[in-house]
Write a protein that holds these residues in place. Structure first.
Motif, short mmCIF file in Angstrom:
data_model
loop_
_atom_site.label_atom_id
_atom_site.label_comp_id
_atom_site.label_asym_id
_atom_site.label_seq_id
_atom_site.Cartn_x
_atom_site.Cartn_y
_atom_site.Cartn_z
N LEU A 140 -36.80 4.25 -49.27
CA LEU A 140 -37.29 5.49 -49.84
C LEU A 140 -36.77 5.59 -51.26
O LEU A 140 -35.56 5.50 -51.50
CB LEU A 140 -36.81 6.69 -49.02
N VAL A 141 -37.69 5.76 -52.21
CA VAL A 141 -37.34 5.77 -53.63
C VAL A 141 -37.63 7.13 -54.22
O VAL A 141 -38.74 7.67 -54.07
CB VAL A 141 -38.13 4.68 -54.39
N LYS A 142 -36.63 7.72 -54.90
CA LYS A 142 -36.80 9.00 -55.57
C LYS A 142 -36.42 8.85 -57.04
O LYS A 142 -35.31 8.42 -57.35
CB LYS A 142 -35.92 10.07 -54.91
N ASP A 143 -37.35 9.20 -57.91
CA ASP A 143 -37.09 9.17 -59.34
C ASP A 143 -36.39 10.47 -59.73
O ASP A 143 -36.88 11.56 -59.47
CB ASP A 143 -38.41 9.03 -60.10
N LYS A 144 -35.22 10.35 -60.37
CA LYS A 144 -34.44 11.53 -60.73
C LYS A 144 -34.98 12.24 -61.96
O LYS A 144 -34.53 13.36 -62.27
CB LYS A 144 -32.97 11.12 -60.96
N ASN A 145 -35.93 11.62 -62.65
CA ASN A 145 -36.46 12.22 -63.88
C ASN A 145 -37.88 12.75 -63.71
O ASN A 145 -38.51 13.17 -64.68
CB ASN A 145 -36.43 11.19 -65.01
N SER A 146 -38.40 12.69 -62.48
CA SER A 146 -39.74 13.20 -62.22
C SER A 146 -39.84 13.58 -60.74
O SER A 146 -38.85 13.52 -60.01
CB SER A 146 -40.81 12.15 -62.56
N SER A 147 -41.03 13.96 -60.32
CA SER A 147 -41.23 14.36 -58.93
C SER A 147 -41.60 13.17 -58.04
O SER A 147 -41.90 13.35 -56.86
CB SER A 147 -42.34 15.42 -58.84
N PHE A 148 -41.57 11.95 -58.58
CA PHE A 148 -42.00 10.78 -57.81
C PHE A 148 -41.06 10.53 -56.64
O PHE A 148 -39.84 10.36 -56.80
CB PHE A 148 -42.04 9.54 -58.70
N THR A 149 -41.63 10.50 -55.44
CA THR A 149 -40.92 10.13 -54.21
C THR A 149 -41.88 9.34 -53.35
O THR A 149 -42.98 9.80 -53.05
CB THR A 149 -40.43 11.37 -53.44
N SER A 150 -41.49 8.14 -52.94
CA SER A 150 -42.39 7.30 -52.16
C SER A 150 -41.59 6.30 -51.34
O SER A 150 -40.51 5.84 -51.75
CB SER A 150 -43.34 6.54 -53.09
N CYS A 151 -42.12 5.98 -50.17
CA CYS A 151 -41.62 4.82 -49.44
C CYS A 151 -42.20 3.57 -50.11
O CYS A 151 -43.39 3.53 -50.42
CB CYS A 151 -42.05 4.87 -47.98
N ILE A 152 -41.35 2.59 -50.33
CA ILE A 152 -41.81 1.33 -50.92
C ILE A 152 -41.30 0.18 -50.06
O ILE A 152 -40.11 0.13 -49.72
CB ILE A 152 -41.31 1.15 -52.36
#
Length: 260
Positions: free
Chosen positions: A63-75
């Motif tokens: 699970l990847v969460k970008d701390k500078n945007s709202s991007f959250t996705s399983c990769i």
């Protein structure tokens, strides 16, 4: 965030090499399942938070969460093994994954999807592709639009005997396409590697459109329109049913905008 595949680095040397990346980079690998650590994930913790959910000898799912945007996705980062038999556990693992949100699957699958995904070399048979195709249909993902090199691997021999194939792929589920429809997978120049690196930038640039496209009844009666629909609908697009219907409709729209 970077994924390195087929590193061929022994475990006792891996930490020495990984430390050279610097203190700002974090790293996860799958040495516990693959002696040569086929997959390395590297990311800057200041910008990205990564939680590894599952690892096998052929994938790392996180699970990847970008701390500078709202991007959250399983990769899911994939490195498929070389034979049909050895890839069966990979397809099983992908089918068994539970993902409710966005899901991106990317990596070297060591498998083509269609008979024209290779040039020269041994002819591709349907038996080599069927498990891959059934897996994609079963988990409901479609290929992300690609730009750049047509093939993703070559043996780098002389031009007359060089073999090309497309074995590196990016896929997304329905939630991914709903959120990142305009995002492309850029197939870059291979450099010293025999594989083509794939780059995906999830920063969405919003473009203002003066007016939406409208399909007029008069256009639908024209011969050019009917030819575009017939040619596009006869194309084979890999993926689940709603994905290839959506993809064909988008292709038709792009081609008929100039028809008056």
């Amino acid at each position: 965030m970077i994924a390195c595949l087929e590193t061929r680095v022994k475990k006792h040397r891996s930490q020495t090499i990984q430390r050279k990346m610097g203190v700002y980079w974090q790293c996860k690998d799958n040495y516990d399942y693959a002696p040569n650590g086929r997959i390395w994930l590297l990311w800057k913790e200041a910008n990205v938070h990564v939680t590894v959910l599952e690892s096998t000898d052929q994938l790392i799912h996180c699970l990847v969460k970008d701390k500078n945007s709202s991007f959250t996705s399983c990769i899911t980062f994939v490195y498929g093994l070389y034979t049909i038999q050895h890839r069966i556990p990979l397809w099983r693992s992908l089918r068994n994954m539970q993902t409710n949100g966005l899901w991106l699957i990317i990596g070297d699958f060591n498998s083509v999807l269609n008979v024209d995904d290779g040039v020269n070399g041994i002819p591709v048979h349907q038996a080599e592709m069927i498990d891959f195709q059934k897996c994609l249909d079963g988990i409901g993902v479609g290929q992300i639009t690609k730009r750049g090199s047509k093939f993703s691997w070559s043996n780098k021999r002389d031009a007359e005997i060089r073999i090309y194939s497309h074995i590196d792929w990016p896929f997304g589920n329905a939630n991914w396409f709903n959120a990142y429809n305009g995002v492309e997978a850029i197939y870059m120049l291979p450099g010293c590697s025999d594989h083509t690196p794939i780059m995906i930038n999830t920063k969405v640039v919003k473009v203002k459109v003066k007016r939406p496209y409208g399909l007029l009844t008069s256009v639908m009666q024209q011969r050019e329109y009917k030819e575009v629909v017939q040619n596009t609908w006869s194309q084979k697009i890999q993926g689940y049913a709603m994905y290839y219907v959506w993809k064909k409709l988008k292709l038709i729209e792009q081609q008929i905008r100039d028809i008056q």
